[in-house]
Design a protein around this motif. Structure first.
Motif, mmCIF file in Angstrom:
data_model
loop_
_atom_site.group_PDB
_atom_site.id
_atom_site.type_symbol
_atom_site.label_atom_id
_atom_site.label_comp_id
_atom_site.label_asym_id
_atom_site.label_seq_id
_atom_site.Cartn_x
_atom_site.Cartn_y
_atom_site.Cartn_z
ATOM 1 N N VAL A 282 17.935 50.493 19.579
ATOM 2 C CA VAL A 282 17.503 51.870 19.363
ATOM 3 C C VAL A 282 16.190 52.132 20.080
ATOM 4 O O VAL A 282 16.029 53.142 20.785
ATOM 5 N N GLY A 283 15.228 51.225 19.927
ATOM 6 C CA GLY A 283 13.934 51.409 20.579
ATOM 7 C C GLY A 283 14.033 51.394 22.091
ATOM 8 O O GLY A 283 13.363 52.173 22.782
ATOM 9 N N TYR A 284 14.886 50.510 22.612
ATOM 10 C CA TYR A 284 15.071 50.446 24.060
ATOM 11 C C TYR A 284 15.639 51.751 24.599
ATOM 12 O O TYR A 284 15.177 52.269 25.633
ATOM 13 N N ILE A 285 16.645 52.293 23.922
ATOM 14 C CA ILE A 285 17.260 53.538 24.399
ATOM 15 C C ILE A 285 16.272 54.692 24.332
ATOM 16 O O ILE A 285 16.218 55.538 25.233
ATOM 17 N N ILE A 286 15.470 54.740 23.269
ATOM 18 C CA ILE A 286 14.448 55.786 23.195
ATOM 19 C C ILE A 286 13.503 55.679 24.383
ATOM 20 O O ILE A 286 13.200 56.676 25.048
ATOM 21 N N ALA A 287 13.033 54.466 24.685
ATOM 22 C CA ALA A 287 12.113 54.283 25.810
ATOM 23 C C ALA A 287 12.776 54.633 27.141
ATOM 24 O O ALA A 287 12.168 55.290 27.996
ATOM 25 N N SER A 288 14.011 54.197 27.328
ATOM 26 C CA SER A 288 14.677 54.454 28.606
ATOM 27 C C SER A 288 14.962 55.942 28.801
ATOM 28 O O SER A 288 14.834 56.460 29.919
ATOM 29 N N ARG A 289 15.329 56.641 27.719
ATOM 30 C CA ARG A 289 15.567 58.088 27.839
ATOM 31 C C ARG A 289 14.273 58.840 28.116
ATOM 32 O O ARG A 289 14.245 59.806 28.877
ATOM 33 N N TYR A 290 13.190 58.384 27.479
ATOM 34 C CA TYR A 290 11.888 58.994 27.761
ATOM 35 C C TYR A 290 11.545 58.834 29.239
ATOM 36 O O TYR A 290 11.121 59.784 29.906
ATOM 37 N N TYR A 291 11.745 57.648 29.743
ATOM 38 C CA TYR A 291 11.449 57.361 31.154
ATOM 39 C C TYR A 291 12.335 58.191 32.077
ATOM 40 O O TYR A 291 11.848 58.768 33.070
ATOM 41 N N ASP A 292 13.616 58.263 31.768
ATOM 42 C CA ASP A 292 14.547 59.008 32.615
ATOM 43 C C ASP A 292 14.180 60.488 32.689
ATOM 44 O O ASP A 292 14.350 61.132 33.729
ATOM 45 N N ARG A 293 13.692 61.029 31.575
ATOM 46 C CA ARG A 293 13.352 62.452 31.534
ATOM 47 C C ARG A 293 12.002 62.761 32.167
ATOM 48 O O ARG A 293 11.738 63.908 32.520
ATOM 49 N N ALA A 294 11.153 61.760 32.291
ATOM 50 C CA ALA A 294 9.793 61.998 32.765
ATOM 51 C C ALA A 294 9.771 62.252 34.264
ATOM 52 O O ALA A 294 10.314 61.451 35.041
ATOM 53 N N PRO A 295 9.136 63.324 34.721
ATOM 54 C CA PRO A 295 9.046 63.570 36.170
ATOM 55 C C PRO A 295 8.136 62.564 36.871
ATOM 56 O O PRO A 295 8.333 62.253 38.045
ATOM 57 N N ASP A 296 7.140 62.046 36.165
ATOM 58 C CA ASP A 296 6.194 61.092 36.729
ATOM 59 C C ASP A 296 6.447 59.741 36.051
ATOM 60 O O ASP A 296 6.071 59.528 34.895
ATOM 61 N N LYS A 297 7.116 58.833 36.762
ATOM 62 C CA LYS A 297 7.510 57.568 36.150
ATOM 63 C C LYS A 297 6.312 56.680 35.830
ATOM 64 O O LYS A 297 6.303 55.992 34.790
ATOM 65 N N ALA A 298 5.310 56.661 36.686
ATOM 66 C CA ALA A 298 4.121 55.854 36.410
ATOM 67 C C ALA A 298 3.420 56.362 35.152
ATOM 68 O O ALA A 298 2.960 55.567 34.317
ATOM 69 N N ALA A 299 3.355 57.678 35.006
ATOM 70 C CA ALA A 299 2.737 58.253 33.813
ATOM 71 C C ALA A 299 3.552 57.939 32.573
ATOM 72 O O ALA A 299 2.998 57.763 31.476
ATOM 73 N N ALA A 300 4.870 57.838 32.725
ATOM 74 C CA ALA A 300 5.722 57.499 31.580
ATOM 75 C C ALA A 300 5.440 56.088 31.090
ATOM 76 O O ALA A 300 5.344 55.848 29.878
ATOM 77 N N ILE A 301 5.311 55.137 32.012
ATOM 78 C CA ILE A 301 4.983 53.766 31.620
ATOM 79 C C ILE A 301 3.616 53.720 30.949
ATOM 80 O O ILE A 301 3.429 53.054 29.916
#
Length: 333
Positions: A282-301
């Motif tokens: 569950v936590g992994y999917i939340i993180a991966s979806r957050y990353y996928d939606r983020a326009p700035d990937k470095a900022a997402a990390i």
């Protein structure tokens, strides 16, 4: 004791479009200290204990030869996992065939270091503010293959180096099932991945008060470690989760604001799904979806690693931004 110091990251190449600052030396890469001397000390104490029949003498030997001479990593591991002299001695007395057969494998832990150095360089690229950490190879008492305390990564090699050759015959059925499943995941082959996951934890902050915060904490570590290593652990939740996503999501929503982690994390198979640690999924999917939606990937990390897990509103905002727990969210690792 062998102390191996290596750079956590190689210097990043300067982009051709970036301006050159002639008198601005690059900041030194954070370093990771890897300490493995406690492994040899444990086996010295183990041999002394096995050669002695008097319990009081066994306690004295183990205290003097292992605990008193141990590194700060051993002290941190004992504190983190509630280990005492009796914890160790009880495990040694109960499962001698386990210890005798895992012993030669504990010497193999160091082979993960070369790959770990590469992964840490990648972590530095993903998150330039990566802070230094220490990696300590310890022999514990069968409670943890890996955990952290502060800036210390603590690897329990008596678990993390095991495989099917380790003799489980003296263990009760529940432990035997756990170790059979765990060793099938090739923990030694994935020791570098475990260490990367735990290094991510050294960057995170805030005590987790709810199940939701805890699964995000673990899921972010899985996600960022995957970005650094290129793979996920070979554990059942990685395949079971995507295949059963809708049911998992529905059940998790009902529990997520509670403080009981037992049905979702660190729990073996004693849950309605019969699959351990689905909270990691569950936590992994939340993180991966957050990353996928983020326009700035470095900022997402950066947002993941700097999230304050003690701030439940901030955790909820992060989860909401992922969209995963909303109705109709998709599935899959």
């Amino acid at each position: 004791m062998r102390h191996v110091l290596f750079a956590a990251c190689a210097a990043l190449a300067v982009l051709s479009s970036a301006p050159v600052l002639a008198q601005s030396p690059a900041a030194p890469a954070p370093r990771v200290q890897v300490v493995d001397g406690d492994i040899a000390r444990f086996w010295t104490a183990y041999d002394a204990v096995r050669a002695e029949s008097d319990p009081a003498r066994q306690r004295d030997l183990f205290q003097r030869l292992y605990i008193d001479q141990g590194t700060p990593g051993l002290a941190a591991f004992m504190q983190a996992k509630g280990y005492t002299i009796d914890t160790f001695l009880d495990a040694i007395r109960a499962y001698p065939t386990y210890w005798d057969t895992v012993r030669p494998r504990t010497a193999l832990a160091g082979q993960a270091l070369e790959k770990l150095e590469i992964h840490l360089a990648r972590l530095r690229e993903l998150y330039p503010d990566l802070r230094p950490a220490g990696v300590y190879f310890e022999v514990g008492a069968l409670r943890s293959a890996g955990t952290t305390q502060g800036d210390k990564v603590l690897i329990g090699v008596e678990m993390a180096t095991g495989d099917a050759s380790v003799d489980l015959s003296q263990m009760p059925p529940n432990l035997k099932r756990f170790f059979t499943t765990y060793f099938a995941s090739d923990p030694l082959e994935n020791l570098d991945l475990l260490a990367a996951h735990e290094v991510v934890h050294t960057q995170q902050r805030g005590e987790r008060q709810t199940l939701l915060a805890q699964v995000v904490y673990e899921g972010v570590a899985d996600f960022v470690a995957e970005k650094a290593t290129g793979r996920m652990p070979k554990l059942p939740y990685v395949t079971y989760g995507p295949a059963n996503d809708a049911a998992i999501r529905t059940a998790f929503r009902a529990d997520m604001n509670g403080e009981d982690f037992g049905g979702w994390l660190y729990n073996g198979v004693n849950n309605p799904f019969g699959t351990a640690d689905l909270g990691y999924y569950v936590g992994y999917i939340i993180a991966s979806r957050y990353y996928d939606r983020a326009p700035d990937k470095a900022a997402a990390i950066k947002a993941m690693l700097e999230l304050d897990y003690a701030d439940q509103a901030a955790v909820q905002a992060f989860v909401d931004a992922s969209g995963y727990l909303n109705a109709g969210a998709g599935s899959g690792i």
